[in-house]
Design an enzyme around this catalytic site. Structure first.
Site, PDB file in Angstrom:
ATOM      1  N   HIS A  56       0.674  -0.995   0.003  1.00  0.00           N
ATOM      2  CA  HIS A  56      -0.111  -0.057  -0.150  1.00  0.00           C
ATOM      3  C   HIS A  56       0.880   1.319   0.021  1.00  0.00           C
ATOM      4  CE1 HIS A  56      -3.136  -2.769   0.877  1.00  0.00           C
ATOM      5  NE2 HIS A  56      -2.694  -3.184   1.998  1.00  0.00           N
ATOM      6  N   HIS A 218      -7.179  -4.471  -0.879  1.00  0.00           N
ATOM      7  CA  HIS A 218      -6.597  -5.822  -1.269  1.00  0.00           C
ATOM      8  C   HIS A 218      -7.149  -6.406  -2.191  1.00  0.00           C
ATOM      9  CE1 HIS A 218      -6.062  -4.980   3.260  1.00  0.00           C
ATOM     10  NE2 HIS A 218      -5.045  -5.156   3.016  1.00  0.00           N
TER      11      HIS A 218
END
Length: 332
Positions: A56, A218
């Site tokens: 991320h 995700h």
């Protein structure tokens, strides 16, 4: 899918080494666990710590530095860090004023940060934590009970880091984090899947003419799949869901945050921001502060998220406070 890597198992370690080498004036790596520490830590202030699975970036390691995080604990790709990472990072940066954990609402993160908090408390170190759950897309997901923690985490880390830098005690730093979480809402979407390096293939299939509205960071399923639409209509749909959720009202001042998921070019992100400005203008919601760019990503996923944070005078002042980290800096 092609990736610029050496060995799959070394991605996180080698990336962290690169972060330290590129920003050695701001960050350093913990000598025994995977953790990014502020270079000048410890400081006599509340230590603000966050973490979560890698993939991320720049979240969270890119936000370690003056006015933001004191430490970040990265797990493997899309995998929670372990309690000993959080425990050792906290021990390394805490300066005697306590520790605040900012935790995105994912089951593994919540459980492991709680275990680390218990370990620190057993040694007499004051510790508190706030769970961020700003995603309006779904009530529960593959990885959470309750809403997911997404873009609002970036804004929380900025504002809470400023509060700690000003010397506020732990209970007041925690209270500001809770205020941010109560007033922030986010929604994301995707045009393509990300591909976890160890899997070597897209996490999910998405037809060329479709998009996923409400996607998680995700690649978790969102609210629905739809045929592609013009950007303006996508922004209106997502921003409408956000505004109606809190709700935001005429006369409110907000931080407007348009975030890229990793594979969307800036030319498109600014186009989306322009559409968001028009949407909020029509609602008479004033953008007092803004942020556009890639700050909480999902590897190479094409897509974006919108985050709105309702401001008051305190949050606005803390947002404006100087920050100096690898990925976010102003005023210093």
């Amino acid at each position: 899918m092609k990736k610029l890597i050496n060995k799959v198992d070394d991605i996180v370690v080698e990336s962290l080494a690169g972060l330290e080498a590129a920003h050695c004036d701001l960050v350093k790596l913990h000598p025994s666990v995977k953790a990014v520490l502020r270079a000048d830590a410890p400081n006599c202030k509340v230590a603000v710590i966050s973490g979560g699975g890698s993939g991320h970036e720049p979240l969270h390691g890119g936000f370690v530095g003056f006015g933001m995080l004191d430490a970040a604990c990265p797990g493997e790709i899309f995998t929670s860090p372990t309690p000993d990472q959080m425990y050792e990072a906290a021990k390394a940066v805490q300066g005697g004023k306590g520790v605040l954990f900012i935790v995105k609402n994912y089951t593994g993160d919540v459980m492991n940060f709680q275990m680390a908090a218990d370990m620190l408390a057993a040694e007499g170190i004051p510790v508190a934590q706030v769970i961020i759950d700003d995603d309006v897309a779904v009530q529960d997901s593959l990885y959470t009970a309750g809403r997911r923690g997404v873009g609002g985490t970036v804004l929380a880390e900025k504002i809470v880091g400023a509060m700690a830098e000003l010397g506020a005690p732990l209970d007041e730093v925690k209270a500001v984090c809770e205020k941010v979480n109560a007033n922030v809402r986010t929604m994301g979407m995707a045009l393509t899947s990300c591909a976890v390096p160890a899997a070597g293939k897209p996490t999910f299939d998405l037809p060329e003419d479709e998009m996923e509205i409400g996607i998680g960071i995700h690649g978790e399923p969102g609210r629905k799949r739809m045929k592609m639409m013009p950007a303006k209509e996508i922004v209106e749909m997502m921003a409408g869901a956000i505004v109606n959720d809190l709700p935001f009202s005429e006369g409110d001042e907000v931080v407007a945050f348009v975030n890229g998921m990793g594979g969307t070019p800036l030319i498109e992100l600014y186009l989306l921001y322009n559409d968001l400005v028009k949407f909020l203008d029509a609602k008479k919601i004033r953008i007092a502060r803004k942020l556009v760019g890639n700050y909480i990503t999902s590897l190479e996923m094409q897509g974006f998220s919108i985050t709105l944070l309702k401001l008051d005078s305190q949050l606005k002042a803390l947002w404006d406070y100087p920050v100096h980290t690898p990925a976010l800096r102003w005023g210093k």
